[in-house]
Design a protein around this motif. Structure first.
Motif, PDB file in Angstrom:
ATOM      1  N   GLU A 146       0.834  -1.191   0.000  1.00 21.35           N
ATOM      2  CA  GLU A 146       0.000   0.000   0.000  1.00 21.35           C
ATOM      3  C   GLU A 146       0.872   1.245   0.000  1.00 21.35           C
ATOM      4  OE1 GLU A 146      -3.504   2.166   2.656  1.00 21.35           O
ATOM      5  OE2 GLU A 146      -2.969   0.059   3.000  1.00 21.35           O
ATOM      6  N   HIS A 147       0.603   2.144  -0.915  1.00 17.24           N
ATOM      7  CA  HIS A 147       1.382   3.380  -1.027  1.00 17.24           C
ATOM      8  C   HIS A 147       0.853   4.400  -0.013  1.00 17.24           C
ATOM      9  CE1 HIS A 147       3.156   7.000  -2.831  1.00 17.24           C
ATOM     10  NE2 HIS A 147       4.017   6.159  -3.427  1.00 17.24           N
ATOM     11  N   PRO A 148       1.736   5.258   0.527  1.00 17.35           N
ATOM     12  CA  PRO A 148       1.266   6.279   1.486  1.00 17.35           C
ATOM     13  C   PRO A 148       0.214   7.214   0.919  1.00 17.35           C
ATOM     14  CG  PRO A 148       3.654   6.069   1.558  1.00 17.35           C
ATOM     15  CD  PRO A 148       3.201   5.230   0.416  1.00 17.35           C
ATOM     16  N   ALA A 149       0.249   7.420  -0.398  1.00 18.40           N
ATOM     17  CA  ALA A 149      -0.722   8.346  -1.019  1.00 18.40           C
ATOM     18  C   ALA A 149      -2.061   7.686  -1.306  1.00 18.40           C
ATOM     19  CB  ALA A 149      -0.146   8.911  -2.314  1.00 18.40           C
ATOM     20  N   ARG A 192      -8.142   4.889 -10.535  1.00 21.70           N
ATOM     21  CA  ARG A 192      -7.427   4.533  -9.304  1.00 21.70           C
ATOM     22  C   ARG A 192      -6.117   3.796  -9.642  1.00 21.70           C
ATOM     23  NH1 ARG A 192     -11.049   1.607  -7.311  1.00 21.70           N
ATOM     24  NH2 ARG A 192     -11.984   3.084  -5.828  1.00 21.70           N
ATOM     25  N   ARG A 193      -6.194   2.847 -10.566  1.00 27.49           N
ATOM     26  CA  ARG A 193      -4.985   2.086 -10.921  1.00 27.49           C
ATOM     27  C   ARG A 193      -3.939   2.978 -11.581  1.00 27.49           C
ATOM     28  NH1 ARG A 193      -9.016  -1.886 -12.116  1.00 27.49           N
ATOM     29  NH2 ARG A 193      -9.098  -1.289 -14.322  1.00 27.49           N
ATOM     30  N   VAL A 194      -4.375   3.915 -12.441  1.00 28.31           N
ATOM     31  CA  VAL A 194      -3.420   4.820 -13.098  1.00 28.31           C
ATOM     32  C   VAL A 194      -2.703   5.684 -12.060  1.00 28.31           C
ATOM     33  CG1 VAL A 194      -3.227   6.791 -14.662  1.00 28.31           C
ATOM     34  CG2 VAL A 194      -4.653   4.848 -15.305  1.00 28.31           C
ATOM     35  N   LEU A 195      -3.444   6.240 -11.107  1.00 23.52           N
ATOM     36  CA  LEU A 195      -2.840   7.125 -10.094  1.00 23.52           C
ATOM     37  C   LEU A 195      -1.912   6.344  -9.164  1.00 23.52           C
ATOM     38  CD1 LEU A 195      -5.917   9.355  -9.229  1.00 23.52           C
ATOM     39  CD2 LEU A 195      -3.952   9.960 -10.638  1.00 23.52           C
ATOM     40  N   LEU A 196      -2.301   5.130  -8.764  1.00 23.31           N
ATOM     41  CA  LEU A 196      -1.425   4.315  -7.910  1.00 23.31           C
ATOM     42  C   LEU A 196      -0.154   3.932  -8.651  1.00 23.31           C
ATOM     43  CD1 LEU A 196      -4.036   2.006  -6.142  1.00 23.31           C
ATOM     44  CD2 LEU A 196      -2.624   3.767  -5.079  1.00 23.31           C
ATOM     45  N   ALA A 197      -0.294   3.580  -9.948  1.00 23.63           N
ATOM     46  CA  ALA A 197       0.887   3.229 -10.733  1.00 23.63           C
ATOM     47  C   ALA A 197       1.833   4.418 -10.840  1.00 23.63           C
ATOM     48  CB  ALA A 197       0.463   2.752 -12.122  1.00 23.63           C
ATOM     49  N   PHE A 198       1.290   5.635 -11.031  1.00 18.40           N
ATOM     50  CA  PHE A 198       2.167   6.808 -11.124  1.00 18.40           C
ATOM     51  C   PHE A 198       2.842   7.113  -9.792  1.00 18.40           C
ATOM     52  CE2 PHE A 198       3.016  11.351 -10.839  1.00 18.40           C
ATOM     53  CZ  PHE A 198       3.750  11.565 -11.997  1.00 18.40           C
ATOM     54  N   SER A 199       2.130   6.911  -8.681  1.00 21.87           N
ATOM     55  CA  SER A 199       2.744   7.183  -7.368  1.00 21.87           C
ATOM     56  C   SER A 199       3.941   6.268  -7.109  1.00 21.87           C
ATOM     57  CB  SER A 199       1.695   7.020  -6.274  1.00 21.87           C
ATOM     58  OG  SER A 199       1.230   5.683  -6.224  1.00 21.87           O
ATOM     59  N   ILE A 205       7.314  12.635  -6.290  1.00 22.93           N
ATOM     60  CA  ILE A 205       6.029  13.336  -6.262  1.00 22.93           C
ATOM     61  C   ILE A 205       4.980  12.479  -5.561  1.00 22.93           C
ATOM     62  CG2 ILE A 205       4.160  14.272  -7.683  1.00 22.93           C
ATOM     63  CD1 ILE A 205       6.235  14.982  -9.782  1.00 22.93           C
ATOM     64  N   GLY A 206       4.963  11.208  -5.896  1.00 22.75           N
ATOM     65  CA  GLY A 206       3.954  10.324  -5.336  1.00 22.75           C
ATOM     66  C   GLY A 206       2.595  10.691  -5.877  1.00 22.75           C
ATOM     67  N   ILE A 240      -5.641   9.498  -2.525  1.00 29.22           N
ATOM     68  CA  ILE A 240      -6.216   9.158  -3.836  1.00 29.22           C
ATOM     69  C   ILE A 240      -7.678   8.760  -3.677  1.00 29.22           C
ATOM     70  CG2 ILE A 240      -6.136   7.473  -5.720  1.00 29.22           C
ATOM     71  CD1 ILE A 240      -3.094   7.504  -5.456  1.00 29.22           C
ATOM     72  N   GLU A 241      -7.970   7.934  -2.669  1.00 29.93           N
ATOM     73  CA  GLU A 241      -9.349   7.503  -2.450  1.00 29.93           C
ATOM     74  C   GLU A 241     -10.259   8.680  -2.111  1.00 29.93           C
ATOM     75  OE1 GLU A 241     -10.708   4.623  -2.991  1.00 29.93           O
ATOM     76  OE2 GLU A 241      -8.804   3.757  -3.633  1.00 29.93           O
ATOM     77  N   LEU A 242      -9.714   9.671  -1.400  1.00 32.04           N
ATOM     78  CA  LEU A 242     -10.515  10.852  -1.076  1.00 32.04           C
ATOM     79  C   LEU A 242     -10.806  11.691  -2.312  1.00 32.04           C
ATOM     80  CD1 LEU A 242      -8.836  12.014   2.272  1.00 32.04           C
ATOM     81  CD2 LEU A 242     -11.099  10.977   1.997  1.00 32.04           C
ATOM     82  N   ASP A 243      -9.859  11.745  -3.257  1.00 32.71           N
ATOM     83  CA  ASP A 243     -10.009  12.603  -4.437  1.00 32.71           C
ATOM     84  C   ASP A 243     -10.824  11.954  -5.562  1.00 32.71           C
ATOM     85  OD1 ASP A 243      -8.660  14.612  -3.239  1.00 32.71           O
ATOM     86  OD2 ASP A 243      -6.754  14.294  -4.272  1.00 32.71           O
TER      87      ASP A 243
END
Length: 853
Positions: free
Chosen positions: A604-607, A637-644, A650-651, A611-614
C-alpha cells in the motif's frame, strides 16, 4: 412527338414473351405511356421517367435496352440498333428537360446529354453523337403503319384489362365510319387516370400502372378527349384520315386498305377468342342465376329447403372431389419428386459416361493426330494447319471488331447517361447543401434570440426586489418556464441539424448543473450560445478543417500540423494524434505499467488514502466519473497508484487525478493514459511543479502577472485598484491545465495545443480568457463582486474560435525565450524569499526556546 412501336418483355411465371406496344411520351408528366396499338385511346400502363435511369447491354441482343425506375425495371426492344439509340437519347433529353424545368437547375438545355463534364477536358468520342431520327419506326407517321405481327392471336392481348381491350377494339372498328363524323360510339370513355406504378399489367410484372376503365354513358364523347388522341386518330390510317388522303393513286390506296384489312382480320380473330372466354364465364354466371331464381320463386319452404339441400349435396360432392384431387396431387408430387431424383441420378450417370467417352475420344484423337503426323509429310501438314489457323483467327478478329464497335457505342451511351445523372445529382446535392446551411443559420439565429431572451430574464431576475409584486410574480413564472425547458426534448420535436444531447462525445454535461438557483438560468444561456456557435461554424469552419485532417496520413512535425492542432483536433482523430504526441517524447517501456500495478497490489502506497478521497471529486460534471460505481473510477485509481510508484519524489499531488481522468476519456486505454500523465508531469511541466512546496507553480503565477501587466495593462491596473490577487483564481488553471474551468469543447482544444507545444499554451489561453472578458470585468467596481465574477466567468466562454484567435494571434509575440528568462528570475527571487522566511522562522524558534516555558 416521341412515339413509336416497341416490343415489351412480359413475364408469365417462368414464361417470358415479347409483346408489341405503341409507346407515347407525355411531356407534361414525364411519363412514357404504352398502348396495344396506335389507334387505342386507353393506355395499358405508363413508365415514370423523372427518376428513371437507362441502360443498354449488348449481350442482351440487338435493340434491347432497359428503363429502371425505383420500383422495377422494364425491358424494351427496338426494331434496330439505330432505333434503340434514338429512343435512349431522346428519353435522356426529355428527362433532363423535365428535371431542369421542375428543379430550375442553373444549367441550360438538352444538349447537356453530350456536353463534357464541367471542369474536365473530355474527348467528344467519349459521348454518343446525335442519332438521326428513324422515320420508319418513330414518330406520328409510324402510326399509319401496321403494328408488328405476333406469332399467336392472343399473345399480344392484355388479359388483365379485358374491358379496356373491348373498348379500344370497338372504338377502332367503329370509329372511322360512325364516330369520326357523328362523334358517337357504343361506349363513352372518360380521360384515363393513372394508378401507382407498382400495379402490373397482365399479372406478369409487365405493366407500370393501371388506368381506370371508362364509364358507360349515352351521347357524345366528353370534351376531355385531348390533342394526343386527336393526333393519333388523324394519323391512324383508316379511310378518311389525313394519311390516306395523301396517297397519289388508287393503287396505293388499295394496298393501304389491304394492309388494314389484314390488321382488322387478325384483330377480329383475337377478339373472337376473347369473346369465347367471356361466353364461358357468362354461361357459368347464368347457371348460377337460374338456380338462384328457382330458389327465390319457390312457392313453399319445402321446395326451397330441397333446393338448399341439393346445393349442400353439390358442395359436399365438390368438397370430396377436391379432397380426392388434393390427395391425388400430393401423390403425383411425391411421384414427381422420386422421378426427379431418379432423373438426377441418371443425369449424373450420363454425365460420368460422357466424361469417360470424352476422355477416350481425346486419347483417340491424340493418337490419331500422332499417327497422321508420322505418316504424312510434315511440311504439308504444317501448311494445312497454318491455313486453318489463319482462317479461324480472321473470323475471330471480325467477331472481335463487331464486339468492339458494339461496346464502344454502349460505352458512349453509358458515359452520357452517367454524365447527365451525375449533373442531376450534383444539382440536387447543391440545393440540399444550400438548404442545410440556411437551416443551420436560422437555427443559430433562433438560438441567439432564445439566449437574448434568457439574458433579459436574468437581468429582470436581478431586479426583482425593486419590482412591483405583480411584475415580480410574472418574472418568476417566466424564469420557471425557462428552467423547465429541456434542450433535448425541444430538439426531438422538429427537424434539427445538431440536436443537443445531455452529454457530449466524452460524457461531459452540455448544460452545467449549478447548485445555486440564480445560476441555473445562466446554464441555459450558456448551452444555447454553445449550440449557436457550433451551428454557425459547422459548414464554414468545422467541415473544411475535418477535410484537411482526413487528408493527413502519417504525422510529422511541421508548421501546417501545428496550425491544425491549434485549430482543434476532430473527435475521430484526437486519440490517434494524442498517442503520437505522447510517444514522441515519452517512449513507453513494455511491461512497466503491469509491474507497477503488481507493486501497488502487494504494497500500500502512502498516497493511497488521499487518492481515495479525491476519486469521488474528479470531474463531477462527467457521467463516467459522477458515480462511485462508474466504470472509469477503478481504472483511474490504478493509473494514479501506478504513477505514485513510478515517481516516488512526487507520489501523488491533488490535481493529478483530473489530468489522468481527461487522458482516460480521450485515450480510453489505461496504460496509454498512464504514459500521458507521465509525459505531462515529467516532460511538459517544469521540475517541482507538483512537489510538496509547489515552488515552480508559484513562480508561474508571478510570471503570469508580469505578462498580464504587459498585455492587458488596463485590466491589471483595475485589479490593483481593488486589490485583486488573480493568482487565487489562476493557480488552479495552471496546475490542472484548465480542467473543470472551461467547457469541454474548448478544454480539449486547449489540451490539443498544450500536448504539442507545452506550458506556453497555458499562458496564452490564460491571458486570452482575461482579454475575452476584459470589458465585463472593467465594468465591475467592487472587489467582492469581481471575485464572485472571476469564480465562474470561464464557464461563460462559449466561442472557442474567438478565444483561439485571441490566444494565438492577438497576443503575439510570445517568445519561449522570454518565458524561460522570467521563470529563472522569479525562481531566484522566490527561493531568496523562502530562504529568508526559513531564517526568520529559525530565529523565532530559537528565541522561544531561550525564553523557556
Amino acid at each position: 412527338k416521341l412515339c413509336g412501336y416497341l416490343n415489351k418483355l412480359g413475364i408469365k411465371g417462368p414464361i417470358k414473351t415479347w409483346k408489341s406496344r405503341w409507346f407515347f411520351y407525355d411531356e407534361n408528366k414525364c411519363r412514357l405511356l404504352y398502348y396495344r396499338t396506335a389507334q387505342d385511346i386507353n393506355p395499358l400502363g405508363s413508365i415514370d421517367l423523372s427518376s428513371a435511369s437507362f441502360d443498354c447491354k449488348m449481350e442482351n441482343g440487338e435493340g434491347v435496352f432497359e428503363i429502371r425506375t425505383p420500383s422495377r425495371a422494364f425491358t424494351l426492344k427496338a426494331i434496330s440498333k439505330q432505333a434503340m439509340m434514338y429512343w435512349l437519347q431522346q428519353l435522356q433529353m426529355r428527362r433532363w428537360e423535365f428535371c431542369n424545368t421542375q428543379s430550375r437547375f442553373p444549367v441550360g438545355s438538352s444538349q447537356l446529354v453530350n456536353e463534357p463534364l464541367a471542369g474536365r477536358t473530355i474527348d467528344n468520342e467519349d459521348f454518343l453523337p446525335l442519332v438521326k431520327t428513324p422515320t420508319e419506326a418513330v414518330g406520328l407517321k409510324a402510326a399509319s403503319l401496321p403494328a408488328p405481327q405476333t406469332s399467336t392471336a392472343l399473345q399480344n392481348i392484355s388479359l388483365k384489362h379485358p374491358w379496356t381491350e373491348i373498348q379500344n377494339t370497338v372504338y377502332n372498328i367503329c370509329g372511322s365510319k360512325q364516330l369520326w363524323g357523328s362523334n358517337r360510339n357504343v361506349f363513352s370513355f372518360d380521360e384515363f387516370q393513372e394508378h401507382p406504378e407498382n400495379v402490373d399489367e397482365e399479372q406478369e410484372a409487365e405493366g407500370a400502372g393501371d388506368f381506370k376503365e371508362g364509364t358507360l354513358e349515352d351521347g357524345r364523347m366528353g370534351p376531355r378527349l385531348n390533342w394526343i388522341r386527336r393526333a393519333r386518330w388523324m394519323n391512324s390510317g383508316f379511310p378518311g384520315s389525313e394519311e390516306l388522303s395523301r396517297e397519289k393513286n388508287s393503287v396505293d390506296k388499295v394496298s393501304v386498305l389491304q394492309q388494314q384489312i389484314l390488321t382488322l382480320t387478325e384483330e377480329v380473330k383475337s377478339q373472337k377468342e376473347l369473346v369465347k372466354l367471356l361466353h364461358k364465364a357468362l354461361e357459368a354466371a347464368q347457371q348460377e342465376k337460374r338456380i338462384s331464381s328457382r330458389y327465390l320463386t319457390a312457392a313453399e319452404d319445402k321446395d326451397r329447403l330441397e333446393l338448399v339441400r341439393h346445393k349442400v349435396r353439390q358442395i359436399a360432392d365438390l368438397t370430396s372431389r377436391l379432397e380426392a384431387l388434393e390427395q391425388e396431387k400430393k401423390e403425383l408430387e411425391q411421384i414427381l419428386t422420386l422421378r426427379d431424383s431418379h432423373i438426377q441420378e441418371l443425369k449424373e450417370h450420363v454425365q460420368l459416361l460422357m466424361e469417360k467417352n470424352h476422355a477416350k475420344q481425346k486419347v483417340i484423337m491424340t493418337l490419331t493426330e500422332q499417327m497422321a503426323r508420322e505418316l504424312s509429310d510434315p511440311l504439308q501438314e504444317a501448311n494445312t494447319i497454318t491455313v486453318e489457323t489463319l482462317y479461324k483467327q480472321q473470323e475471330e478478329i471480325e467477331h472481335l471488331k463487331d464486339d468492339i464497335d458494339a461496346y464502344k457505342t454502349q460505352n458512349q451511351f453509358l458515359n452520357s447517361e452517367i454524365h447527365q445523372v451525375t449533373r442531376l445529382w450534383t444539382s440536387v446535392a447543391e440545393n440540399e447543401k444550400a438548404l442545410l446551411m440556411k437551416c443551420a443559420c436560422l437555427q443559430a439565429r433562433n438560438c441567439q434570440m432564445e439566449s437574448k431572451y434568457l439574458t433579459v430574464l436574468r437581468k429582470l431576475q436581478e431586479a426583482v426586489p425593486g419590482l412591483p409584486n405583480s411584475h415580480a410574480e410574472l418574472v418568476k413564472n417566466l424564469i420557471q418556464e425557462a428552467l423547465q425547458w429541456d434542450v433535448k426534448e425541444e430538439a426531438e420535436e422538429g427537424f434539427n441539424l445538431n440536436p443537443v444531447s445531455e452529454y457530449d462525445e466524452y460524457g461531459f454535461m452540455t448544460v452545467p448543473d449549478y447548485e445555486i438557483e440564480d445560476w441555473k438560468l445562466l446554464a441555459k444561456i450558456q448551452a444555447l450560445e454553445i449550440k449557436s456557435n457550433k451551428l454557425r461554424s459547422q459548414e464554414i469552419v468545422e467541415k473544411p478543417l475535418r477535410d484537411r485532417w482526413n487528408s493527413i496520413g502519417e504525422l510529422n512535425p511541421c508548421a501546417e500540423l501545428k496550425s491544425l492542432i491549434r485549430s482543434g483536433i476532430p473527435v475521430e482523430h484526437r486519440q490517434r494524434v494524442w498517442r503520437w504526441m505522447v510517444s514522441r517524447h515519452c517512449s513507453p517501456v513494455p511491461g512497466h505499467y503491469q509491474w507497477l500495478l503488481e507493486q501497488s497490489r502487494s504494497t500500500e502506497h502512502p498516497a493511497c488514502r488521499q487518492i481515495e478521497l479525491d476519486l469521488p471529486r474528479t470531474l463531477t460534471n462527467n457521467k463516467h466519473f459522477s458515480s462511485p460505481t462508474s466504470q472509469l473510477i477503478p481504472r483511474l485509481r490504478r493509473v494514479l497508484l501506478a504513477f505514485s510508484w513510478h515517481n516516488p519524489a512526487i507520489g501523488y499531488c491533488q490535481g493529478l487525478n483530473r489530468l489522468a481522468a481527461v487522458a482516460l476519456l480521450v485515450l480510453e486505454d489505461e496504460e496509454s493514459a498512464f504514459w500521458c500523465l507521465v509525459y505531462i508531469v515529467e516532460n511538459l511541466m517544469p521540475a517541482d511543479y507538483y512537489s510538496d512546496t509547489l515552488i515552480t507553480s508559484q513562480v508561474d503565477q508571478r510570471v503570469f502577472k508580469d505578462f498580464l501587466s504587459e498585455k492587458l495593462p488596463r485590466l491589471m491596473a483595475h485589479f490593483e485598484q481593488y486589490q485583486i490577487d488573480v493568482s487565487l483564481i489562476t493557480f488552479n488553471w495552471f496546475l490542472v491545465a484548465f480542467v473543470d474551468s472551461l467547457v469541454s469543447d474548448i478544454l480539449l482544444r486547449v489540451w490539443d495545443a498544450f500536448l504539442y507545444e507545452g506550458t506556453k499554451v497555458i499562458f496564452r489561453y490564460a491571458l486570452a480568457i482575461f482579454k475575452y472578458n476584459e470589458e465585463e470585468i472593467l465594468r465591475i467596481h467592487d472587489s467582492v463582486e469581481i471575485y464572485q465574477y472571476l469564480r465562474f466567468f470561464t464557464r461563460m466562454i462559449t466561442d472557442g474560435r474567438r478565444l483561439m484567435n485571441i490566444a494565438f494571434n492577438d497576443l503575439n509575440p510570445f517568445p519561449m525565450k522570454l518565458l524561460r528568462k522570467r521563470r529563472s528570475m522569479h525562481r531566484e527571487e522566490l527561493e531568496a524569499e523562502l530562504c529568508e522566511l526559513q531564517q526568520i522562522k529559525a530565529a523565532y524558534v530559537k528565541e522561544r526556546a531561550e525564553q523557556g516555558p
